[in-house]
Design a protein around this motif. Sequence first.
Motif, PDB file in Angstrom:
ATOM      1  N   HIS A   1       5.363   5.188  -4.830  1.00 48.48           N
ATOM      2  CA  HIS A   1       5.791   4.126  -5.755  1.00 48.48           C
ATOM      3  C   HIS A   1       4.790   3.892  -6.878  1.00 48.48           C
ATOM      4  CE1 HIS A   1       3.125   2.227  -2.895  1.00 48.48           C
ATOM      5  NE2 HIS A   1       3.106   1.100  -3.560  1.00 48.48           N
ATOM      6  N   ARG A   2       3.519   4.199  -6.601  1.00 47.68           N
ATOM      7  CA  ARG A   2       2.480   3.969  -7.622  1.00 47.68           C
ATOM      8  C   ARG A   2       2.603   4.912  -8.804  1.00 47.68           C
ATOM      9  NH1 ARG A   2      -0.658   0.438  -5.231  1.00 47.68           N
ATOM     10  NH2 ARG A   2      -1.005   0.621  -3.001  1.00 47.68           N
ATOM     11  N   HIS A   3       3.328   6.003  -8.609  1.00 49.14           N
ATOM     12  CA  HIS A   3       3.464   7.010  -9.678  1.00 49.14           C
ATOM     13  C   HIS A   3       4.638   6.712 -10.608  1.00 49.14           C
ATOM     14  CE1 HIS A   3       0.518   9.838  -7.915  1.00 49.14           C
ATOM     15  NE2 HIS A   3       0.923   9.306  -6.772  1.00 49.14           N
TER      16      HIS A   3
ATOM     17  N   GLY B   1       2.888   5.863  -0.882  1.00 52.61           N
ATOM     18  CA  GLY B   1       2.119   5.764  -2.128  1.00 52.61           C
ATOM     19  C   GLY B   1       2.865   6.296  -3.338  1.00 52.61           C
TER      20      GLY B   1
ATOM     21  N   ARG C   1       0.830  -1.223   0.000  1.00 52.35           N
ATOM     22  CA  ARG C   1       0.000   0.000   0.000  1.00 52.35           C
ATOM     23  C   ARG C   1       0.854   1.259   0.000  1.00 52.35           C
ATOM     24  NH1 ARG C   1      -1.081   1.942   4.617  1.00 52.35           N
ATOM     25  NH2 ARG C   1      -0.826  -0.061   5.644  1.00 52.35           N
TER      26      ARG C   1
END
Length: 273
Positions: free
Chosen positions: A158-160, A156, A20
């Motif tokens: 890392h999601r980009h 978060g 997550r």
Amino acid sequence: MTVLESTFNLDPRCVDEYERAGHTVVRGLIDRETLEPFRVEIEREVGEFAQSMAPIEDRDTYHQAFVQVPNLWQRSETIKEFVLAPRFAQVAADLMQVEGVRLYHDQALSKEPGGGYTPWHQDQRYWPLDTTHTITMWMPLVDVPDEVGTMTFASGSHRHGELGPWVIGDESEAGFAEIVEHLELPLHTHGALRAGDATFHLGWTLHRAPANGTDLLRSVMTIIWFADGTRVGRVGPTSIFDHHIWLDQIPEGELAAGPLNPRLWPPSSWPGG
Ligand SMILES: O=C(O)CCC(=O)C(=O)O
């Protein structure tokens, strides 16, 4: 079987948090007694290397942040046992939820007394690996109290994927700080750590660390792995160095499995391994 050869019972909450937020903390990954001989050997190598460095006030921001000594497993049989440890590689595989992992490299990162901040950066910018399954273990070899400080992660991020063009330095600190604000990414630190605890983060997770205003040496060892089966990715200006020194210049598209990238999980001594 030694502690380093034995497996670790990972709390599933760490796996959730890693997925997550892009980072997590594993407390008590190894005990202080097991760690001690490795601390002594790693600090000896770092101390020797530091003698060749300019005084801290004469260095740029990057070199004020830490004394960085890479690939210690190639220099010392003792450190080799630590870096190739199945226990750490198993935790890396469990967190990434992959079957197996290979070594990318190791490095000691000691922040000296009076050492500067570590600027915001994304590790994977340097890594020509065609995967998002990359992971760093950051393990203090000594207790690190809050006053010294451990890493701050932009949860978060890392999601980009790649969030900016900067390599680590003054520009990355300013540029990524703006991006963190713009994207309203929550900042998180796992706080004080004991020797043998470790944080783990993904290659694209944005992170930084505070300056060390104390007279304590923030002695840290890192190990980086990627998922077994990963292929070499595009080699660009910021990743050509890594391609040369860690990946044996294996051509783009071929398996990243050079002589410096042994598969560490599952151990090859395992049935079917
Ligand atoms: O130790 C530090 O200050 C930074 C470490 C870091 O950036 C990393 O391990 O990826």
